[in-house]
Design a protein around this motif. Structure first.
Motif, PDB file in Angstrom:
ATOM      1  N   ALA A   1      58.552  26.406  47.382  1.00  0.00           N
ATOM      2  CA  ALA A   1      59.192  26.386  46.068  1.00  0.00           C
ATOM      3  C   ALA A   1      58.201  26.731  44.975  1.00  0.00           C
ATOM      4  CB  ALA A   1      59.791  24.999  45.803  1.00  0.00           C
ATOM      5  N   SER A   2      58.741  27.189  43.857  1.00  0.00           N
ATOM      6  CA  SER A   2      57.952  27.295  42.633  1.00  0.00           C
ATOM      7  C   SER A   2      58.007  25.948  41.930  1.00  0.00           C
ATOM      8  CB  SER A   2      58.531  28.382  41.723  1.00  0.00           C
ATOM      9  OG  SER A   2      59.800  27.976  41.216  1.00  0.00           O
ATOM     10  N   HIS A   3      57.171  25.768  40.921  1.00  0.00           N
ATOM     11  CA  HIS A   3      57.215  24.512  40.163  1.00  0.00           C
ATOM     12  C   HIS A   3      58.498  24.418  39.338  1.00  0.00           C
ATOM     13  CE1 HIS A   3      55.299  20.990  38.303  1.00  0.00           C
ATOM     14  NE2 HIS A   3      55.929  21.361  37.196  1.00  0.00           N
ATOM     15  N   LEU A   4      58.834  25.505  38.655  1.00  0.00           N
ATOM     16  CA  LEU A   4      59.989  25.494  37.764  1.00  0.00           C
ATOM     17  C   LEU A   4      61.312  25.502  38.518  1.00  0.00           C
ATOM     18  CD1 LEU A   4      58.771  28.032  35.041  1.00  0.00           C
ATOM     19  CD2 LEU A   4      58.607  25.536  35.023  1.00  0.00           C
ATOM     20  N   GLY A   5      61.277  25.874  39.800  1.00  0.00           N
ATOM     21  CA  GLY A   5      62.513  25.948  40.571  1.00  0.00           C
ATOM     22  C   GLY A   5      62.729  24.808  41.539  1.00  0.00           C
ATOM     23  N   MET A   6      61.774  23.866  41.603  1.00  0.00           N
ATOM     24  CA  MET A   6      61.881  22.793  42.598  1.00  0.00           C
ATOM     25  C   MET A   6      63.186  22.016  42.498  1.00  0.00           C
ATOM     26  SD  MET A   6      58.295  20.885  43.387  1.00  0.00           S
ATOM     27  CE  MET A   6      56.974  21.731  44.258  1.00  0.00           C
ATOM     28  N   GLY A   7      63.630  21.748  41.274  1.00  0.00           N
ATOM     29  CA  GLY A   7      64.806  20.915  41.094  1.00  0.00           C
ATOM     30  C   GLY A   7      66.113  21.574  41.470  1.00  0.00           C
ATOM     31  N   ALA A   8      66.080  22.864  41.793  1.00  0.00           N
ATOM     32  CA  ALA A   8      67.290  23.572  42.215  1.00  0.00           C
ATOM     33  C   ALA A   8      67.149  24.165  43.613  1.00  0.00           C
ATOM     34  CB  ALA A   8      67.623  24.688  41.225  1.00  0.00           C
ATOM     35  N   ASN A   9      65.931  24.222  44.117  1.00  0.00           N
ATOM     36  CA  ASN A   9      65.667  24.842  45.417  1.00  0.00           C
ATOM     37  C   ASN A   9      66.447  24.118  46.521  1.00  0.00           C
ATOM     38  OD1 ASN A   9      64.191  25.172  48.024  1.00  0.00           O
ATOM     39  ND2 ASN A   9      62.886  26.501  46.780  1.00  0.00           N
ATOM     40  N   PRO A  10      67.297  24.822  47.274  1.00  0.00           N
ATOM     41  CA  PRO A  10      68.107  24.161  48.305  1.00  0.00           C
ATOM     42  C   PRO A  10      67.277  23.443  49.366  1.00  0.00           C
ATOM     43  CG  PRO A  10      68.988  26.331  47.829  1.00  0.00           C
ATOM     44  CD  PRO A  10      67.670  26.250  47.127  1.00  0.00           C
ATOM     45  N   VAL A  11      66.125  23.987  49.729  1.00  0.00           N
ATOM     46  CA  VAL A  11      65.281  23.320  50.731  1.00  0.00           C
ATOM     47  C   VAL A  11      64.760  21.997  50.175  1.00  0.00           C
ATOM     48  CG1 VAL A  11      63.186  23.490  52.126  1.00  0.00           C
ATOM     49  CG2 VAL A  11      64.645  25.498  51.815  1.00  0.00           C
ATOM     50  N   VAL A  12      64.321  22.008  48.920  1.00  0.00           N
ATOM     51  CA  VAL A  12      63.840  20.779  48.284  1.00  0.00           C
ATOM     52  C   VAL A  12      64.958  19.747  48.225  1.00  0.00           C
ATOM     53  CG1 VAL A  12      62.989  19.777  46.128  1.00  0.00           C
ATOM     54  CG2 VAL A  12      62.053  21.949  46.957  1.00  0.00           C
ATOM     55  N   LEU A  13      66.145  20.172  47.836  1.00  0.00           N
ATOM     56  CA  LEU A  13      67.281  19.244  47.746  1.00  0.00           C
ATOM     57  C   LEU A  13      67.625  18.658  49.114  1.00  0.00           C
ATOM     58  CD1 LEU A  13      69.537  21.226  45.259  1.00  0.00           C
ATOM     59  CD2 LEU A  13      68.173  19.201  44.779  1.00  0.00           C
ATOM     60  N   SER A  14      67.477  19.451  50.164  1.00  0.00           N
ATOM     61  CA  SER A  14      67.758  18.930  51.505  1.00  0.00           C
ATOM     62  C   SER A  14      66.744  17.868  51.913  1.00  0.00           C
ATOM     63  CB  SER A  14      67.781  20.072  52.533  1.00  0.00           C
ATOM     64  OG  SER A  14      66.480  20.585  52.792  1.00  0.00           O
ATOM     65  N   VAL A  15      65.485  18.036  51.496  1.00  0.00           N
ATOM     66  CA  VAL A  15      64.465  17.027  51.793  1.00  0.00           C
ATOM     67  C   VAL A  15      64.754  15.746  51.016  1.00  0.00           C
ATOM     68  CG1 VAL A  15      62.012  16.453  51.677  1.00  0.00           C
ATOM     69  CG2 VAL A  15      62.723  18.764  52.343  1.00  0.00           C
ATOM     70  N   ILE A  16      65.110  15.886  49.735  1.00  0.00           N
ATOM     71  CA  ILE A  16      65.445  14.707  48.939  1.00  0.00           C
ATOM     72  C   ILE A  16      66.594  13.944  49.589  1.00  0.00           C
ATOM     73  CG2 ILE A  16      66.349  13.912  46.717  1.00  0.00           C
ATOM     74  CD1 ILE A  16      64.936  16.286  45.414  1.00  0.00           C
ATOM     75  N   ALA A  17      67.635  14.663  50.011  1.00  0.00           N
ATOM     76  CA  ALA A  17      68.787  14.016  50.648  1.00  0.00           C
ATOM     77  C   ALA A  17      68.371  13.303  51.930  1.00  0.00           C
ATOM     78  CB  ALA A  17      69.866  15.052  50.935  1.00  0.00           C
ATOM     79  N   ASP A  18      67.487  13.920  52.690  1.00  0.00           N
ATOM     80  CA  ASP A  18      67.019  13.296  53.935  1.00  0.00           C
ATOM     81  C   ASP A  18      66.244  12.022  53.660  1.00  0.00           C
ATOM     82  OD1 ASP A  18      66.256  13.739  57.010  1.00  0.00           O
ATOM     83  OD2 ASP A  18      64.450  13.135  55.934  1.00  0.00           O
ATOM     84  N   ARG A  19      65.415  12.018  52.632  1.00  0.00           N
ATOM     85  CA  ARG A  19      64.603  10.843  52.310  1.00  0.00           C
ATOM     86  C   ARG A  19      65.471   9.695  51.763  1.00  0.00           C
ATOM     87  NH1 ARG A  19      60.983  10.214  55.018  1.00  0.00           N
ATOM     88  NH2 ARG A  19      62.628  11.140  56.266  1.00  0.00           N
ATOM     89  N   LEU A  20      66.499  10.029  51.006  1.00  0.00           N
ATOM     90  CA  LEU A  20      67.326   8.992  50.400  1.00  0.00           C
ATOM     91  C   LEU A  20      68.315   8.370  51.372  1.00  0.00           C
ATOM     92  CD1 LEU A  20      68.168  10.570  46.906  1.00  0.00           C
ATOM     93  CD2 LEU A  20      66.530   8.741  47.396  1.00  0.00           C
ATOM     94  N   ARG A  21      68.661   9.090  52.435  1.00  0.00           N
ATOM     95  CA  ARG A  21      69.713   8.610  53.342  1.00  0.00           C
ATOM     96  C   ARG A  21      69.260   7.439  54.205  1.00  0.00           C
ATOM     97  NH1 ARG A  21      68.837   9.873  58.593  1.00  0.00           N
ATOM     98  NH2 ARG A  21      67.291  11.503  59.026  1.00  0.00           N
ATOM     99  N   GLN A  22      67.957   7.164  54.234  1.00  0.00           N
ATOM    100  CA  GLN A  22      67.441   6.125  55.113  1.00  0.00           C
ATOM    101  C   GLN A  22      67.852   4.730  54.645  1.00  0.00           C
ATOM    102  OE1 GLN A  22      63.269   7.328  56.696  1.00  0.00           O
ATOM    103  NE2 GLN A  22      63.320   7.933  54.556  1.00  0.00           N
ATOM    104  N   GLU A  23      67.979   3.829  55.597  1.00  0.00           N
ATOM    105  CA  GLU A  23      68.309   2.455  55.251  1.00  0.00           C
ATOM    106  C   GLU A  23      67.161   1.827  54.468  1.00  0.00           C
ATOM    107  OE1 GLU A  23      69.336   0.290  58.739  1.00  0.00           O
ATOM    108  OE2 GLU A  23      71.020   1.604  59.256  1.00  0.00           O
ATOM    109  N   GLU A  24      67.497   0.845  53.672  1.00  0.00           N
ATOM    110  CA  GLU A  24      66.514   0.246  52.770  1.00  0.00           C
ATOM    111  C   GLU A  24      65.277  -0.270  53.502  1.00  0.00           C
ATOM    112  OE1 GLU A  24      66.452  -3.515  49.701  1.00  0.00           O
ATOM    113  OE2 GLU A  24      68.106  -2.075  49.551  1.00  0.00           O
ATOM    114  N   ASP A  25      65.472  -0.864  54.646  1.00  0.00           N
ATOM    115  CA  ASP A  25      64.341  -1.408  55.408  1.00  0.00           C
ATOM    116  C   ASP A  25      64.032  -0.581  56.647  1.00  0.00           C
ATOM    117  OD1 ASP A  25      64.008  -3.624  53.649  1.00  0.00           O
ATOM    118  OD2 ASP A  25      65.718  -4.613  54.613  1.00  0.00           O
ATOM    119  N   GLY A  26      64.472   0.677  56.633  1.00  0.00           N
ATOM    120  CA  GLY A  26      64.284   1.506  57.826  1.00  0.00           C
ATOM    121  C   GLY A  26      63.619   2.832  57.543  1.00  0.00           C
TER     122      GLY A  26
END
Length: 259
Positions: free
Chosen positions: A214-239
């Motif tokens: 990703a570029s710096h200015l495009g990180m917040g829209a980059n589909p690959v970045v968004l997929s990583v964010i979704a993967d990190r958030l989907r985890q259980e609170e203690d898992g």
């Protein structure tokens, strides 16, 4: 030696070349709009609150793609709520902590923090101060070693706000250290604003660095970045566990890869 070059002049040329590559953000925003069907199939969340912090000189408008994507995936998503991100102050930090506490109290659950660039610095320091309220932290191209690895935004910040005082300098020195909550740093070797060396934290059991194309200015829209964010958030609170890309996407995240 800086950035692989052995003279200050060549180092400046390298920085300007990387900054020029930031024009890729246009393609990344276009890819975001073309990837809506794929983004809608990303792992859905459990509805916990997510607070999103914008980068330096930007406002909540810039984080719209992140917030819309996460809302569509079932999260309770909120803008940071303080307009344009221009500076740091102890008063602002107190208000941001109050904002996190508000969502923590109203939902009865820990809050995840996502911060882009300077917003990621804020998110990390809030988590360091109030870990009992924070589920995890995700930062995107954040200058967690201060302005020494920043091309253009650093001098602009200092022009608007002056030099850092001794207390802030001392805090910056410890920003790379792991947080008391799980944290994921997303960085790009082709970031034209924050050099990847300045965006990476010390790795630990609950602290990871993830390379993204990703570029710096495009990180917040980059589909690959968004997929990583979704993967990190989907985890259980203690898992929480470290990021493991799918076989089809692994080449995009290799530290020694082309992207």
């Amino acid at each position: 030696m800086a950035d692989g070059f052995d003279s200050p002049r060549l180092s400046r040329i390298a920085k300007l070349a990387r900054l020029g590559m930031e024009g890729r953000w246009i393609a990344e925003f276009a890819a975001h709009h073309l990837s809506q069907r794929w983004l809608s199939r990303l792992p859905h969340g459990d509805g916990h609150s997510v607070l999103v912090f914008p980068g330096f000189l930007t406002s909540g408008y810039s984080t719209g793609p992140i917030r819309r994507t996460l809302t569509n995936l079932g999260y309770d998503v909120h803008d940071w709520g303080f307009g344009r991100n221009l500076s740091y102050s102890a008063h602002l930090e107190e208000r941001m902590q109050d904002k996190v506490e508000q969502h923590f109290t109203e939902s009865g659950r820990k809050v995840s923090l996502v911060g882009w660039s300077l917003g990621g610095v804020f998110a990390r320091e809030i988590a360091r101060a109030r870990p009992e309220m924070v589920r995890n932290v995700i930062s995107l191209g954040s200058p967690i070693t201060g302005t020494k690895h920043v091309t253009l935004a650093g001098p602009i910040y200092e022009f608007l706000n002056g030099k850092f005082d001794a207390e802030v300098v001392q805090r910056i020195a410890g920003m790379r250290k792991p947080l008391p909550v799980p944290s994921s740093v997303l960085y790009s070797r082709y970031d034209g604003v924050v050099h990847h060396h300045g965006a990476m934290q010390e790795e630990a059991e609950n602290a990871e660095n993830i390379r993204v194309p990703a570029s710096h200015l495009g990180m917040g829209a980059n589909p690959v970045v968004l997929s990583v964010i979704a993967d990190r958030l989907r985890q259980e609170e203690d898992g929480w566990s470290r990021f493991e890309p799918s076989k089809s996407m692994a080449f995009l995240h290799r530290r020694d890869g082309l992207f």
